[in-house]
Design a protein around this motif. Sequence first.
Motif, mmCIF file in Angstrom:
data_model
loop_
_atom_site.group_PDB
_atom_site.id
_atom_site.type_symbol
_atom_site.label_atom_id
_atom_site.label_comp_id
_atom_site.label_asym_id
_atom_site.label_seq_id
_atom_site.Cartn_x
_atom_site.Cartn_y
_atom_site.Cartn_z
ATOM 1 N N UNK A 111 31.868 54.949 32.295
ATOM 2 C CA UNK A 111 32.286 53.569 32.053
ATOM 3 C C UNK A 111 32.694 52.903 33.368
ATOM 4 N N UNK A 112 33.404 53.669 34.233
ATOM 5 C CA UNK A 112 33.844 53.126 35.520
ATOM 6 C C UNK A 112 32.638 52.720 36.354
ATOM 7 N N UNK A 113 31.568 53.553 36.278
ATOM 8 C CA UNK A 113 30.359 53.223 37.039
ATOM 9 C C UNK A 113 29.720 51.945 36.510
ATOM 10 N N UNK A 114 29.824 51.788 35.194
ATOM 11 C CA UNK A 114 29.191 50.628 34.580
ATOM 12 C C UNK A 114 29.976 49.345 34.754
ATOM 13 N N UNK A 115 31.229 49.481 35.170
ATOM 14 C CA UNK A 115 32.084 48.298 35.324
ATOM 15 C C UNK A 115 31.528 47.398 36.425
ATOM 16 N N UNK A 116 31.401 46.100 36.145
ATOM 17 C CA UNK A 116 30.871 45.231 37.209
ATOM 18 C C UNK A 116 31.759 45.267 38.450
ATOM 19 N N UNK A 117 31.125 45.141 39.607
ATOM 20 C CA UNK A 117 31.885 45.187 40.858
ATOM 21 C C UNK A 117 32.914 44.060 40.915
ATOM 22 N N UNK A 118 32.600 42.945 40.247
ATOM 23 C CA UNK A 118 33.545 41.829 40.217
ATOM 24 C C UNK A 118 34.867 42.257 39.593
ATOM 25 N N UNK A 119 34.791 43.068 38.529
ATOM 26 C CA UNK A 119 36.012 43.538 37.877
ATOM 27 C C UNK A 119 36.785 44.459 38.809
ATOM 28 N N UNK A 120 36.054 45.329 39.515
ATOM 29 C CA UNK A 120 36.709 46.191 40.512
ATOM 30 C C UNK A 120 37.387 45.330 41.582
ATOM 31 N N UNK A 121 36.664 44.309 42.009
ATOM 32 C CA UNK A 121 37.195 43.425 43.058
ATOM 33 C C UNK A 121 38.517 42.811 42.640
ATOM 34 N N UNK A 122 38.556 42.288 41.408
ATOM 35 C CA UNK A 122 39.791 41.698 40.897
ATOM 36 C C UNK A 122 40.926 42.708 40.959
ATOM 37 N N UNK A 123 40.658 43.906 40.397
ATOM 38 C CA UNK A 123 41.713 44.908 40.330
ATOM 39 C C UNK A 123 42.184 45.301 41.726
ATOM 40 N N UNK A 124 41.230 45.530 42.623
ATOM 41 C CA UNK A 124 41.591 45.976 43.971
ATOM 42 C C UNK A 124 42.390 44.888 44.698
ATOM 43 N N UNK A 125 41.936 43.628 44.577
ATOM 44 C CA UNK A 125 42.642 42.546 45.266
ATOM 45 C C UNK A 125 44.052 42.374 44.704
ATOM 46 N N UNK A 126 44.175 42.457 43.382
ATOM 47 C CA UNK A 126 45.501 42.321 42.780
ATOM 48 C C UNK A 126 46.413 43.479 43.188
ATOM 49 N N UNK A 127 45.852 44.692 43.223
ATOM 50 C CA UNK A 127 46.646 45.840 43.654
ATOM 51 C C UNK A 127 47.084 45.650 45.103
ATOM 52 N N UNK A 128 46.179 45.122 45.936
ATOM 53 C CA UNK A 128 46.510 44.865 47.345
ATOM 54 C C UNK A 128 47.682 43.915 47.466
ATOM 55 N N UNK A 129 47.677 42.883 46.620
ATOM 56 C CA UNK A 129 48.793 41.939 46.609
ATOM 57 C C UNK A 129 50.101 42.678 46.303
ATOM 58 N N UNK A 130 50.052 43.582 45.316
ATOM 59 C CA UNK A 130 51.244 44.359 44.960
ATOM 60 C C UNK A 130 51.730 45.178 46.145
ATOM 61 N N UNK A 131 50.798 45.838 46.828
ATOM 62 C CA UNK A 131 51.158 46.663 47.985
ATOM 63 C C UNK A 131 51.801 45.791 49.068
ATOM 64 N N UNK A 132 51.177 44.633 49.317
ATOM 65 C CA UNK A 132 51.697 43.742 50.365
ATOM 66 C C UNK A 132 53.105 43.252 50.004
ATOM 67 N N UNK A 133 53.317 42.925 48.725
ATOM 68 C CA UNK A 133 54.648 42.457 48.316
ATOM 69 C C UNK A 133 55.681 43.552 48.560
ATOM 70 N N UNK A 134 55.314 44.810 48.217
ATOM 71 C CA UNK A 134 56.248 45.916 48.454
ATOM 72 C C UNK A 134 56.640 45.957 49.930
ATOM 73 N N UNK A 135 55.657 45.783 50.805
ATOM 74 C CA UNK A 135 55.939 45.799 52.240
ATOM 75 C C UNK A 135 56.872 44.676 52.648
ATOM 76 N N UNK A 136 56.610 43.476 52.130
ATOM 77 C CA UNK A 136 57.447 42.327 52.487
ATOM 78 C C UNK A 136 58.878 42.551 52.021
ATOM 79 N N UNK A 137 59.008 43.059 50.790
ATOM 80 C CA UNK A 137 60.345 43.296 50.232
ATOM 81 C C UNK A 137 61.074 44.357 51.043
ATOM 82 N N UNK A 138 60.372 45.461 51.335
ATOM 83 C CA UNK A 138 61.000 46.566 52.046
ATOM 84 C C UNK A 138 61.580 46.139 53.382
ATOM 85 N N UNK A 139 60.769 45.452 54.169
ATOM 86 C CA UNK A 139 61.244 45.129 55.513
ATOM 87 C C UNK A 139 62.249 43.980 55.488
ATOM 88 N N UNK A 140 62.152 43.087 54.491
ATOM 89 C CA UNK A 140 63.094 41.975 54.437
ATOM 90 C C UNK A 140 64.491 42.456 54.053
#
Lengths: 181, 662
Positions: free
Chosen positions: B484-513
């Motif tokens: 199923x993961x292979x069949x998932x459109x790359x666009x859906x992966x893109x959304x998930x990865x970009x949103x996860x990246x945002x989460x990671x970046x927020x953690x960094x901003x919070x940590x250092x602030x």
Amino acid sequence: MSAVTRHRLLLLLPLAVFLILGGYFALGLTRDPSKLPSMLIDKPAPSFALPGLSEGEKGLSNADLLGKVQLVNVFASWCAPCRVEHPLLMRLAKEQGVTIHAINYKDKPDAAQAFLAQMGNPYTSIGADKDGRVAIDFGVYGVPETYVIDKQGRVRYRHVGPLMPFDVEETILPMIRELSK
Amino acid sequence: MIPEIGHYALVLALLLAVAQSVMPLVGAARRDVAWMETGRMAAFAQLAAITVSFAALMQAHVVSDFSVLNVVNNSHSLKPMLYKVAGVWGNHEGSLLLWVFMLALFGAAVAGFGRNIPPTLKARVLGVQGLIGVGFLLFILVTSNPFARVYPAPIDGNDLNPLLQDPGLAFHPPFLYLGYVGFSVAFSFAVGALIEGRVDPAWGRWVRPWTLVAWSSLTMGIAMGSWWAYYELGWGGWWFWDPVENASLMPWLAGTALLHSAIVVEKRDALKTWTILLAILTFSLSLLGTFLVRSGVLTSVHAFAVDPQRGVAVLGLLILATGGGLLLFALRAHALKIGGLFSPLSREGALVLNNLLLSVSAAVVLIGTLMPLLLDAFGHKISVGAPYFNFITPFLTIPLVLVMALGPFMPWKRADLSGVLSRMWVVALLTFISVMLALWLAGVKPVMALVGIAMAAWAGFGAVWEVAERVKLFRVPLGESLSRAKGLPLGAWGTAVAHAGMGIAIAGMVGTTFWLAEDVRVMKLGDKASIAGYEVTLDKVEDLAVANYRTEMGSFMIRRDGKLVSTLTAERRWYPVAKMQTTEAAIHTTFYSDLYIVLGEENPGGGGWVVRLYHHPLVPWIWIGSLVMVLGGCLSLSDRRLRVGVPARRTAPVPAALQPAE
């Protein structure tokens, strides 16, 4: 007004907002902020008395600005350009022996103390201008700004933005030398 | 000779840009295929001419041709080769040349790809691109000729601002410009559609890849700039709400909104008027960024070379492009048909809320940045700085992140909230565990830090769990999940990865602030200091002369639990030609945190040096997260449904009739 007309007017809104904004930009361009003449040029510095950064510490008042040529630097710990110009102020104070006073603009005293602990303290005295009242009297446009005050306590020059090495060498230092004669 | 060829090629490019704007626009109006086709050829030819011009300027910088004024002002024979190349765009004239080079690149890409775009729309898009090109080429040729000669040629140059002589900053402007200029394509598509009087789902699909390219590049550019500020300005700050930074943040916010609203156009044939407006505004904000940086109306740490005369010219371009676009919008947008309806509680609804929050954020940044300017026009004096932005940011970011994780779980048209929330219980649990972990590691204060970690975890785990849900992880055998993961459109992966990246970046901003630890002390040779479990020893301080600067280089031994983990050097550099001092921080990173050491002044009293030590928890995550976001953008871009040139599947019959022009 019919729904259609209202809809059409709504579509005009972005253009209207933009035109107003554009007008301000055009106006803003006619006023180069780094050359904004201070209203105070050649007039005595406004009278003020600011407390120090911490309880019991000496603050800054216009009485301190009499007697010799000195600089008043407006800074804040949250201001990035201030950090850029700070090493230059340190050199001015240390190597050229220039007296620099500071107005700490809309800042938390702790943050300002930490800033000075980190970057060094070039200031002879510091006044904490928490609500920015005195800065308004000086006509501060934004931080950082630097004023040259002559022996009689008059404002002689105003620099907006971070001081750069050529500002110091070509303008500030010659002016201090001239006024000190 | 070569600079003259460059100059000549630039004039040629201007003429080609005129051809590229006039011929296809007229051709599209008269349905003349030959005229429309000329636009494509002109776009290729313009790219070739600007490439020659750009190469000529680069040649002058690389060989240090000091008979060219631009090289004299921004280079020095001793400057390392990397910065001779980067110096090409490290100044006003060169950066504008880079700007039009990218513009021509995008124009040629539109001309070359996108065979499935209807010929009239494509011709109009190319024509509008050409018009933007005419404006900027005229601007360069009239006010900012990069090939101006100087006679007699000086023996050596004035050097590039040393703050800019840095690998991180060398490639920051190209990415930033790729982003700014990339949005011009979305703008041209919007204007083209307004002239055509038609926006349909296919339009959403055509405009999205270009927006994605621009968005990914801009994300990359902003991240690089912030990374540079972090290690170069010498105290570990990574964002200052400086006008020039804000200038890049505004198009990013608007572009993010555009990216999402274009999805609604594509999938649901709705939000069309709004998307068109966003496309115009996003590029306008990019132009505004250029205006703010180049005109010097706002004082800024970044405004290295400013000139009010040029400001007038950029303002003129801004008013023509934005004013023209918005005028067309006011006249023609009513012709766009209102599309599909949806309930407020649906994926469309979530995307509308996302758009609303992002646009308000962009407006807030715009107001904060321009307030001094606006009030000054009224005669008031006020300064809005970091306090304003820091106060307002949580109010916009918290709801934005809440919706960001929720949205992808919602179905189109109509969702039921309790159903969505019940699918998200795992995310809620993981968020709770993260907050507890933070509480255990760092304590209850400051409370905002815990709120921030909750946001980061909600965004990050939300994105991961969304994919897990889609592939039915743990609910079906692992093998089936994988297929199923292979069949998932790359666009859906893109959304998930970009949103996860945002989460990671927020953690960094919070940590250092919130969890930053710092220490300032005088250290003599052999002195030890401890911070966050590290023991730092000042080993030696040397004076060295390197390339075009002198440096005072301090070596530090870093030990943890008695074991040597690293030897770092922190420098204080002095650039004699530019008469400027810079600091090079020593950074030891574990990917969870950074140890950051700055060598300060020599202590005048009793010897030793002032040394500043910082411990920045989670700070690398800001840039790791940004890279993950860029990766998400690239994944979406490679989705075959978006790939330009692939025949598009028509989802709905497109009305053939054109709206009458007024």
